[in-house]
Write a protein that holds these residues in place. Structure first.
Motif, mmCIF file in Angstrom:
data_model
loop_
_atom_site.group_PDB
_atom_site.id
_atom_site.type_symbol
_atom_site.label_atom_id
_atom_site.label_comp_id
_atom_site.label_asym_id
_atom_site.label_seq_id
_atom_site.Cartn_x
_atom_site.Cartn_y
_atom_site.Cartn_z
ATOM 1 N N SER A 97 -52.758 -20.646 -55.885
ATOM 2 C CA SER A 97 -52.515 -20.320 -54.480
ATOM 3 C C SER A 97 -53.409 -21.166 -53.593
ATOM 4 N N ALA A 98 -52.875 -21.506 -52.438
ATOM 5 C CA ALA A 98 -53.665 -22.224 -51.434
ATOM 6 C C ALA A 98 -53.362 -21.608 -50.082
ATOM 7 N N ARG A 99 -54.402 -21.354 -49.322
ATOM 8 C CA ARG A 99 -54.243 -20.811 -47.975
ATOM 9 C C ARG A 99 -53.949 -21.965 -47.029
ATOM 10 N N ILE A 100 -52.811 -21.878 -46.318
ATOM 11 C CA ILE A 100 -52.434 -22.913 -45.372
ATOM 12 C C ILE A 100 -52.906 -22.542 -43.969
ATOM 13 N N SER A 101 -52.809 -21.251 -43.655
ATOM 14 C CA SER A 101 -53.272 -20.743 -42.359
ATOM 15 C C SER A 101 -53.739 -19.303 -42.579
ATOM 16 N N ASP A 102 -54.150 -18.647 -41.503
ATOM 17 C CA ASP A 102 -54.565 -17.249 -41.620
ATOM 18 C C ASP A 102 -53.398 -16.337 -41.998
ATOM 19 N N GLU A 103 -52.167 -16.803 -41.766
ATOM 20 C CA GLU A 103 -50.993 -15.961 -41.992
ATOM 21 C C GLU A 103 -50.083 -16.420 -43.125
ATOM 22 N N ILE A 104 -50.356 -17.606 -43.692
ATOM 23 C CA ILE A 104 -49.444 -18.170 -44.684
ATOM 24 C C ILE A 104 -50.220 -18.810 -45.834
ATOM 25 N N MET A 105 -49.763 -18.475 -47.046
ATOM 26 C CA MET A 105 -50.279 -19.101 -48.264
ATOM 27 C C MET A 105 -49.105 -19.688 -49.021
ATOM 28 N N ILE A 106 -49.405 -20.603 -49.944
ATOM 29 C CA ILE A 106 -48.404 -21.122 -50.861
ATOM 30 C C ILE A 106 -48.898 -20.883 -52.277
ATOM 31 N N THR A 107 -47.989 -20.460 -53.149
ATOM 32 C CA THR A 107 -48.317 -20.254 -54.552
ATOM 33 C C THR A 107 -47.255 -20.944 -55.395
#
Length: 188
Positions: A97-107
């Motif tokens: 997982s990587a946090r892209i913003s405070d509201e969105i992550m990608i896994t």
């Protein structure tokens, strides 16, 4: 050299003149953008597959019917169409997982799909197969050629807006309606 404008956590909105059939009237969420290029996921091109069918194909047991399993899977882009990418609310982190913003992550790891199968899906998510990628300078050139418009990403469009309305809603965030975009838009 001009400083790179980082478009991570932005939407790319295809201009009506976009000739590539894959990206026609597409909205692409940019997950990563740096001097080496960009990577994004198209968020409004559904495939003939829902989450339940995808999990079954991966031999992940799907529990009692839930509306979550009726959600569409998307063609995230023309590259690596056998790889899954999940954009989701930052409820939990999985192996990749990587946090892209405070509201969105990608896994990108299978453990998030296994969690979905056990009913422990993120609160909000969007699942794609494949991604869109640009080499160094390629996206900047496409922007200079007026192939795309950009806006900061809106989680409401990403997670809550009906698929068929995402392109129109994204253009409206620019302050005009999509029908107002002519072939010469963006040229002075």
């Amino acid at each position: 050299m001009e400083a790179l404008t980082n478009l991570q956590n932005h939407f790319l909105i295809a201009m009506p003149t976009m000739e590539d059939p894959f990206f026609h009237r597409s909205v692409t969420y940019i997950c990563e953008h740096n001097e080496d290029g960009a990577m994004g996921l198209v968020i409004n091109q559904p495939v003939e597959l829902n989450v339940a069918k995808l999990l079954e194909q991966l031999e992940i047991v799907v529990p009692e019917h839930s509306l979550m399993f009726d959600r569409q899977v998307f063609a995230g882009g023309p590259l690596a169409r056998d790889r899954g990418f999940v954009l989701h609310s930052p409820d939990e982190e999985w192996r990749s997982s990587a946090r892209i913003s405070d509201e969105i992550m990608i896994t990108t790891s299978k453990d998030i799909l296994e969690a979905m199968g056990s009913g422990k899906a993120p609160d909000k998510f969007l699942l794609t197969l494949g991604y869109a990628g640009w080499d160094a300078g390629q996206l900047e050139q496409e922007l200079a050629d007026n192939s795309w418009l950009t806006i900061p990403a809106d989680p409401d469009i990403l997670f809550n807006t009906p698929i068929s309305e995402r392109w129109q809603k994204a253009t409206e965030k620019l302050g005009f309606h999509a029908w107002q975009l002519g072939p010469g838009a963006g040229h002075a």
